[in-house]
Design a protein around this motif. Structure first.
Motif, mmCIF file in Angstrom:
data_model
loop_
_atom_site.group_PDB
_atom_site.id
_atom_site.type_symbol
_atom_site.label_atom_id
_atom_site.label_comp_id
_atom_site.label_asym_id
_atom_site.label_seq_id
_atom_site.Cartn_x
_atom_site.Cartn_y
_atom_site.Cartn_z
ATOM 1 N N VAL A 47 0.836 -1.196 0.000
ATOM 2 C CA VAL A 47 0.000 0.000 0.000
ATOM 3 C C VAL A 47 0.877 1.255 0.000
ATOM 4 O O VAL A 47 1.806 1.379 0.799
ATOM 5 C CB VAL A 47 -0.954 0.000 1.216
ATOM 6 C CG1 VAL A 47 -1.736 1.293 1.303
ATOM 7 C CG2 VAL A 47 -1.898 -1.195 1.139
ATOM 8 N N ASP A 106 -6.968 7.106 5.268
ATOM 9 C CA ASP A 106 -7.031 6.507 3.927
ATOM 10 C C ASP A 106 -6.033 5.364 3.772
ATOM 11 O O ASP A 106 -6.341 4.330 3.172
ATOM 12 C CB ASP A 106 -6.760 7.563 2.847
ATOM 13 C CG ASP A 106 -7.869 8.598 2.752
ATOM 14 O OD1 ASP A 106 -8.977 8.341 3.277
ATOM 15 O OD2 ASP A 106 -7.628 9.660 2.155
ATOM 16 N N VAL A 107 -4.830 5.539 4.315
ATOM 17 C CA VAL A 107 -3.824 4.478 4.257
ATOM 18 C C VAL A 107 -4.317 3.261 5.046
ATOM 19 O O VAL A 107 -4.232 2.121 4.574
ATOM 20 C CB VAL A 107 -2.452 4.959 4.795
ATOM 21 C CG1 VAL A 107 -1.477 3.798 4.956
ATOM 22 C CG2 VAL A 107 -1.870 6.015 3.872
ATOM 23 N N ARG A 109 -7.387 2.377 5.685
ATOM 24 C CA ARG A 109 -8.489 1.744 4.942
ATOM 25 C C ARG A 109 -7.930 0.901 3.788
ATOM 26 O O ARG A 109 -8.345 -0.234 3.569
ATOM 27 C CB ARG A 109 -9.452 2.812 4.416
ATOM 28 C CG ARG A 109 -10.663 2.256 3.712
ATOM 29 C CD ARG A 109 -11.711 3.292 3.297
ATOM 30 N NE ARG A 109 -11.282 4.667 3.140
ATOM 31 C CZ ARG A 109 -11.368 5.619 4.085
ATOM 32 N NH1 ARG A 109 -11.856 5.338 5.283
ATOM 33 N NH2 ARG A 109 -10.954 6.851 3.847
ATOM 34 N N SER A 110 -6.952 1.439 3.072
ATOM 35 C CA SER A 110 -6.353 0.709 1.956
ATOM 36 C C SER A 110 -5.600 -0.531 2.441
ATOM 37 O O SER A 110 -5.669 -1.593 1.809
ATOM 38 C CB SER A 110 -5.396 1.610 1.175
ATOM 39 O OG SER A 110 -6.106 2.657 0.569
ATOM 40 N N VAL A 111 -4.888 -0.403 3.552
ATOM 41 C CA VAL A 111 -4.180 -1.551 4.126
ATOM 42 C C VAL A 111 -5.189 -2.627 4.508
ATOM 43 O O VAL A 111 -5.011 -3.805 4.182
ATOM 44 C CB VAL A 111 -3.334 -1.133 5.351
ATOM 45 C CG1 VAL A 111 -2.868 -2.347 6.143
ATOM 46 C CG2 VAL A 111 -2.142 -0.292 4.913
ATOM 47 N N ARG A 112 -6.237 -2.218 5.194
ATOM 48 C CA ARG A 112 -7.262 -3.174 5.626
ATOM 49 C C ARG A 112 -7.860 -3.909 4.430
ATOM 50 O O ARG A 112 -7.975 -5.132 4.428
ATOM 51 C CB ARG A 112 -8.333 -2.414 6.409
ATOM 52 C CG ARG A 112 -9.195 -3.268 7.280
ATOM 53 C CD ARG A 112 -10.066 -2.428 8.217
ATOM 54 N NE ARG A 112 -9.325 -2.071 9.431
ATOM 55 C CZ ARG A 112 -8.989 -0.833 9.778
ATOM 56 N NH1 ARG A 112 -9.323 0.193 9.039
ATOM 57 N NH2 ARG A 112 -8.314 -0.623 10.890
ATOM 58 N N GLU A 113 -8.225 -3.160 3.379
ATOM 59 C CA GLU A 113 -8.818 -3.782 2.182
ATOM 60 C C GLU A 113 -7.837 -4.730 1.502
ATOM 61 O O GLU A 113 -8.211 -5.835 1.097
ATOM 62 C CB GLU A 113 -9.255 -2.699 1.190
ATOM 63 C CG GLU A 113 -10.460 -1.907 1.650
ATOM 64 C CD GLU A 113 -10.761 -0.696 0.763
ATOM 65 O OE1 GLU A 113 -9.958 -0.406 -0.169
ATOM 66 O OE2 GLU A 113 -11.774 -0.031 1.007
ATOM 67 N N ASN A 114 -6.589 -4.323 1.375
ATOM 68 C CA ASN A 114 -5.578 -5.145 0.700
ATOM 69 C C ASN A 114 -5.283 -6.426 1.485
ATOM 70 O O ASN A 114 -5.170 -7.507 0.909
ATOM 71 C CB ASN A 114 -4.295 -4.337 0.500
ATOM 72 C CG ASN A 114 -3.564 -4.702 -0.762
ATOM 73 O OD1 ASN A 114 -4.171 -5.093 -1.754
ATOM 74 N ND2 ASN A 114 -2.246 -4.594 -0.726
ATOM 75 N N SER A 117 -8.372 -8.814 1.335
ATOM 76 C CA SER A 117 -8.468 -9.411 0.005
ATOM 77 C C SER A 117 -7.427 -10.512 -0.188
ATOM 78 O O SER A 117 -7.744 -11.622 -0.636
ATOM 79 C CB SER A 117 -8.301 -8.324 -1.056
ATOM 80 O OG SER A 117 -8.227 -8.881 -2.335
#
Length: 154
Positions: A47, A106-107, A109-114, A117
């Motif tokens: 990320v 935002d970082v 949230r992106s870490v969590r999503e990545n 997944s």
């Protein structure tokens, strides 16, 4: 050849089915905590805005460990990551260092999503939570601890 021998010779043989049920259900797969930790650690590092994983002390000790013969680089992938794995679910705790100037929410949230997944895709486990602790901010003029930890003896 008799008539009964011709009948059996001409009929296709059907394979004998052994065991019962779907082959995928014949056995058990277990996934170690370390496997989930590596997947989550690599996914988090991908990320943009994540500078490093783990606290300053963990990163310094990791840099020293990597320089020792046999210390291995496997520990780098799991630095700052802790996972608890059950039979069908997992939970992940991450400790990250972010780059100065990025929106931390935002970082995160992106870490969590990545991480969710990657872990769910690769393991089939349900990720019930990804907790993120931001332990530091990397300032543009800060030198990395790993770069500073040069060997004193040559």
């Amino acid at each position: 050849m008799s008539e009964s021998q011709q009948d059996t010779a001409e009929q296709p043989r059907t394979p004998t089915k052994r065991g019962g049920g779907d082959p995928a259900s014949r056995g058990r797969t277990t996934i170690a905590d370390g496997v989930v930790e590596k997947i989550a650690g690599l996914a988090a590092r991908d990320v943009v805005g994540v500078h490093a994983m783990g606290s300053g002390l963990a990163r310094t000790l990791g840099a020293v460990r990597e320089r020792v013969p046999g210390g291995g680089r496997g520990a780098t992938a799991t630095r700052g990551v802790k996972a608890e794995v059950g039979e069908v679910q997992t939970a992940v705790d991450l400790e990250i260092v972010v780059d100065y100037g990025v929106a931390i929410a935002d970082v995160a949230r992106s870490v969590r999503e990545n991480v969710i997944s990657a872990v769910e895709r690769m393991t089939g486990l349900e990720v019930v939570e990804v907790n993120i602790a931001v332990s530091d901010v990397k300032l543009p003029d800060d030198a990395d601890e790993e770069e500073e930890a040069e060997p004193r003896l040559h």
